[in-house]
Design a protein around this motif. Structure first.
Motif, PDB file in Angstrom:
ATOM      1  N   GLY A   1       0.820  -1.208   0.000  1.00  0.00           N
ATOM      2  CA  GLY A   1       0.000   0.000   0.000  1.00  0.00           C
ATOM      3  C   GLY A   1       0.851   1.254   0.000  1.00  0.00           C
ATOM      4  N   ALA A   2       1.991   1.191   0.697  1.00  0.00           N
ATOM      5  CA  ALA A   2       2.853   2.370   0.832  1.00  0.00           C
ATOM      6  C   ALA A   2       3.560   2.714  -0.469  1.00  0.00           C
ATOM      7  CB  ALA A   2       3.881   2.130   1.938  1.00  0.00           C
ATOM      8  N   ILE A   3       3.724   1.733  -1.378  1.00  0.00           N
ATOM      9  CA  ILE A   3       4.465   2.037  -2.602  1.00  0.00           C
ATOM     10  C   ILE A   3       3.579   2.039  -3.845  1.00  0.00           C
ATOM     11  CG2 ILE A   3       6.719   1.305  -1.746  1.00  0.00           C
ATOM     12  CD1 ILE A   3       6.277  -1.326  -3.254  1.00  0.00           C
ATOM     13  N   GLY A   4       2.309   1.640  -3.689  1.00  0.00           N
ATOM     14  CA  GLY A   4       1.334   1.780  -4.777  1.00  0.00           C
ATOM     15  C   GLY A   4       1.704   1.115  -6.094  1.00  0.00           C
ATOM     16  N   ILE A   5       1.907  -0.207  -6.100  1.00  0.00           N
ATOM     17  CA  ILE A   5       2.184  -0.912  -7.362  1.00  0.00           C
ATOM     18  C   ILE A   5       0.871  -1.073  -8.121  1.00  0.00           C
ATOM     19  CG2 ILE A   5       3.166  -2.995  -8.430  1.00  0.00           C
ATOM     20  CD1 ILE A   5       4.374  -3.663  -5.697  1.00  0.00           C
TER      21      ILE A   5
ATOM     22  N   LEU B   1      14.619  -0.369  -7.651  1.00  0.00           N
ATOM     23  CA  LEU B   1      14.314   0.872  -8.363  1.00  0.00           C
ATOM     24  C   LEU B   1      15.549   1.760  -8.534  1.00  0.00           C
ATOM     25  CD1 LEU B   1      12.017   2.785  -9.427  1.00  0.00           C
ATOM     26  CD2 LEU B   1      11.847   3.667  -7.095  1.00  0.00           C
ATOM     27  N   MET B   2      16.364   1.824  -7.491  1.00  0.00           N
ATOM     28  CA  MET B   2      17.536   2.697  -7.511  1.00  0.00           C
ATOM     29  C   MET B   2      18.654   2.050  -8.344  1.00  0.00           C
ATOM     30  SD  MET B   2      16.250   5.030  -5.703  1.00  0.00           S
ATOM     31  CE  MET B   2      17.558   6.191  -5.362  1.00  0.00           C
ATOM     32  N   PRO B   3      19.628   2.874  -8.789  1.00  0.00           N
ATOM     33  CA  PRO B   3      20.752   2.294  -9.539  1.00  0.00           C
ATOM     34  C   PRO B   3      21.781   1.611  -8.638  1.00  0.00           C
ATOM     35  CG  PRO B   3      20.943   4.682  -9.453  1.00  0.00           C
ATOM     36  CD  PRO B   3      19.640   4.347  -8.788  1.00  0.00           C
ATOM     37  N   TYR B   4      21.513   1.577  -7.333  1.00  0.00           N
ATOM     38  CA  TYR B   4      22.414   0.898  -6.387  1.00  0.00           C
ATOM     39  C   TYR B   4      21.562   0.086  -5.429  1.00  0.00           C
ATOM     40  CZ  TYR B   4      20.918   5.045  -3.846  1.00  0.00           C
ATOM     41  OH  TYR B   4      20.158   6.033  -3.293  1.00  0.00           O
ATOM     42  N   SER B   5      22.204  -0.889  -4.755  1.00  0.00           N
ATOM     43  CA  SER B   5      21.460  -1.722  -3.818  1.00  0.00           C
ATOM     44  C   SER B   5      21.256  -1.007  -2.504  1.00  0.00           C
ATOM     45  CB  SER B   5      22.199  -3.026  -3.573  1.00  0.00           C
ATOM     46  OG  SER B   5      21.687  -3.625  -2.410  1.00  0.00           O
TER      47      SER B   5
ATOM     48  N   SER C   1      10.720  -5.712  -0.103  1.00  0.00           N
ATOM     49  CA  SER C   1      11.735  -5.281   0.865  1.00  0.00           C
ATOM     50  C   SER C   1      12.047  -3.834   0.538  1.00  0.00           C
ATOM     51  CB  SER C   1      12.971  -6.166   0.734  1.00  0.00           C
ATOM     52  OG  SER C   1      13.968  -5.744   1.635  1.00  0.00           O
ATOM     53  N   VAL C   2      11.089  -2.970   0.865  1.00  0.00           N
ATOM     54  CA  VAL C   2      11.105  -1.604   0.349  1.00  0.00           C
ATOM     55  C   VAL C   2      11.200  -0.563   1.469  1.00  0.00           C
ATOM     56  CG1 VAL C   2       9.963  -2.144  -1.816  1.00  0.00           C
ATOM     57  CG2 VAL C   2       8.566  -1.665   0.195  1.00  0.00           C
ATOM     58  N   GLY C   3      11.839  -0.948   2.536  1.00  0.00           N
ATOM     59  CA  GLY C   3      12.114   0.047   3.564  1.00  0.00           C
ATOM     60  C   GLY C   3      11.378  -0.213   4.866  1.00  0.00           C
ATOM     61  N   LEU C   4      11.875   0.435   5.895  1.00  0.00           N
ATOM     62  CA  LEU C   4      11.352   0.267   7.253  1.00  0.00           C
ATOM     63  C   LEU C   4      10.956   1.635   7.790  1.00  0.00           C
ATOM     64  CD1 LEU C   4      14.243  -2.057   8.423  1.00  0.00           C
ATOM     65  CD2 LEU C   4      11.930  -2.808   7.922  1.00  0.00           C
ATOM     66  N   ILE C   5       9.915   1.643   8.607  1.00  0.00           N
ATOM     67  CA  ILE C   5       9.452   2.897   9.199  1.00  0.00           C
ATOM     68  C   ILE C   5       9.491   2.767  10.722  1.00  0.00           C
ATOM     69  CG2 ILE C   5       7.573   4.593   9.234  1.00  0.00           C
ATOM     70  CD1 ILE C   5       6.364   2.974   6.855  1.00  0.00           C
ATOM     71  N   PRO C   6      10.194   3.674  11.410  1.00  0.00           N
ATOM     72  CA  PRO C   6      10.175   3.650  12.873  1.00  0.00           C
ATOM     73  C   PRO C   6       8.732   3.706  13.388  1.00  0.00           C
ATOM     74  CG  PRO C   6      11.896   5.115  12.117  1.00  0.00           C
ATOM     75  CD  PRO C   6      11.113   4.705  10.891  1.00  0.00           C
TER      76      PRO C   6
END
Lengths: 121, 422
Positions: B126-130, B188-192, B255-260
């Motif tokens: 939901g957070a990244i809207g694919i 998505l990014m050009p780096y890991s 595996s698209v990030g973590l939120i505190p």
């Protein structure tokens, strides 16, 4: 022979360069920031090994899986054979972290040990 | 009973903070944990690689957790399991913690100091809207980690992973070991966004392709996922037409990030930092509310648990000092994110509380090679940190000695990525 490697011994991920001038196994390693680097690089080129962390079925514990690992790194080529053996094991709680779960895995002289203490319940 | 220090969360940060607070003289310390056991996320991180900094040996997550759980039990620190904290309110000298559990129902706990160690949670689909359907078979990587490693369920056999965060990389290997086929990891990014060592030991070892500058443009399948469309993106992260490729799969891991996890923090009125999504903290991890401290992934997402434990020691010290009335509240320095730096923790430094040095944790905005991070106060260069390579995925630890900082009366410490001077 010159080979570039990323050291995976720790999360630093040093970029190592291995030179074997006369291709006689006298490796010269540069780029490491600690003494574990050369050891990893030479091992990686002669006999690459990995620790295998996985799980086995556990009965009578809070959860149905017990985490385990090979107590020492095993040859990379043996990883899937090792998984076959490990996945057949069923143990019963209580288990302590460090308990031997499989002795002498695949005849390699390396044990599979528990990595968690699980009480009986 | 009024506690000296109550710790909200029994993961790596909470355990280490509790141990330090107790050792530093806080008498009544209590840990509150919502799960069935202490250890937090470490319980599902069964892979090795933890503790090289702290214990100088390579441990798995559960082993690392047990080291700290033993310290907690040896010190006789009590803890409540299956206990959910609902709210934290500040009544000046006392903090009120509203908790609920099955045995006691709703209860109120009072404490002089509180340490927030709730950790973080995963960003979801939901957070990244694919675009595409919403079938079953789409999971966050950490959820699958728990299913496989703790619950014993294997969610699928043909896998695609979106995002190259460390949990995604670790799960690519884990699912391969358990017999699944991982088609690709798309980033998505050009780096890991993961550690280099994880690219090597989790992807390269098993010939799993890492598709940089690629994203998922459609999820196919109405009931169960059947496949994904993957496209290449340009440097502005816009999809390049004609690059679309269909990959069949029955499982998609994100595996698209973590939120505190800071709902309690925000409700309590603690000042937040937009960059970290965590609270603004000082050198001993004190927040804007006196007596409330925070450390670990609830402050900023760390790459390594070792640094979480290290940071938690500071919060434990801070809370003990606060309880004993020896915590100085005069802020000497504030930190500023200069060119190339996305955030710096701590955001404030009260020099009187500093023992020998201050470690500033920071992240860079992009990949840099052969640059340095410089720390300035005014136009004076205070310290330089050399790095061969700076990656957004790898946190920079910049330690500055107390005596260097003490030469300046007060002001802003500005961190900047610059060309190395020859």
């Amino acid at each position: 022979m010159i080979k570039e490697l990323t050291c995976i011994t720790c999360p630093m991920g040093c970029q190592l360069t291995v030179v074997d001038k006369n291709d006689d196994g006298n490796f010269e390693v540069t780029g490491n920031t600690c003494k574990r680097g050369p050891k990893y690089a030479i091992n990686e080129l002669t006999n690459p090994t990995r620790v295998i962390p996985t799980t086995v079925v556990v009965r009578n514990a809070m959860l149905p899986r017990l985490p385990v690992k090979t107590a020492e790194p095993i040859p990379k080529g043996k990883i899937f054979d090792a998984m076959k053996v490990i996945n057949q094991v069923v143990v019963d709680a209580p288990i302590k972290s460090g308990d031997i779960i499989i002795e002498n895995l695949l005849g390699l002289g390396i044990n599979v040990v528990s990595t968690k203490t699980m009480a009986k319940c | 009973m009024i506690y000296d220090v109550v710790i909200l969360g029994g993961g790596p940060a909470g355990l280490s903070a509790a141990v330090e607070a107790k050792k530093d003289g806080a008498e009544n310390v209590l840990i509150l944990e919502r799960d069935r056991e202490l250890g937090g996320i470490l319980n599902q991180c069964i892979h090795n690689g933890f503790g090289l900094h702290t214990f100088n040996e390579e441990l798995t997550g559960p082993e690392y957790a047990e080291r700290y759980i033993h310290q907690v039990t040896d010190l006789g620190i009590p803890y409540l399991l299956n206990t959910m904290v609902l709210d934290l309110t500040d009544n000046g000298d006392l903090k009120t913690i509203h908790v609920i559990n099955e045995e006691d129902g709703y209860t109120v706990i009072q404490s002089k100091a509180v340490i927030l160690t709730m950790g973080c949670r995963e960003r979801t689909s939901g957070a990244i809207g694919i675009p595409g359907y919403r079938p079953s078979g789409v999971f966050t990587a950490g959820t699958v980690q728990r299913y496989i490693n703790m619950e014993g369920y294997m969610p699928g056999k043909e896998v695609v992973i979106l995002g190259s965060g460390d949990i995604g990389l670790i799960m690519a290997r884990r699912m391969t070991l358990e017999g699944a086929h991982v088609n690709a990891v798309c980033e998505l990014m050009p780096y890991s966004n993961g550690l280099v060592r994880n690219i090597v030991q989790c992807l390269d070892d098993y010939d799993i392709p890492l598709k940089l500058s690629h994203t998922i443009t459609f999820i196919h399948g109405k009931d169960r996922i059947e496949g994904v469309s993957v496209s290449q993106v340009d440097e502005k992260m816009k999809v390049i037409p004609g690059t679309e490729e269909y990959i069949p799969c029955d499982t998609l891991l994100l595996s698209v990030g973590l939120i505190p996890e800071n709902e309690i923090t925000r409700n309590a009125g603690v000042e937040m930092d937009d960059r970290t999504n965590g609270s603004v903290v000082g050198e001993l991890r004190q927040t804007s509310i006196p007596g409330v401290f925070a450390c670990g992934n609830v402050v900023h997402v760390h790459d390594l648990v070792d640094f979480v434990s290290e940071e938690a020691v500071l919060a434990g010290k801070g809370a003990a000092k606060y309880v004993k009335g020896t915590l100085d509240t005069n802020v000497t320095f504030t930190t500023v994110n200069g060119n190339g730096i996305s955030y710096v923790v701590p955001q404030q430094v009260a020099m009187k509380n500093v023992e020998e040095n201050v470690t500033f944790y920071m992240r860079v905005r992009q990949v840099f090679k052969d640059r340095v991070v410089n720390a300035y106060i005014g136009d004076q260069l205070v310290a330089t940190k050399k790095e061969k390579k700076l990656l957004p995925a790898e946190m920079v630890n910049f330690k500055i000695a107390k005596e260097l900082l003490a030469q300046y009366p007060a002001g802003e410490i500005r961190f900047v990525v610059e060309e190395a001077k020859k």
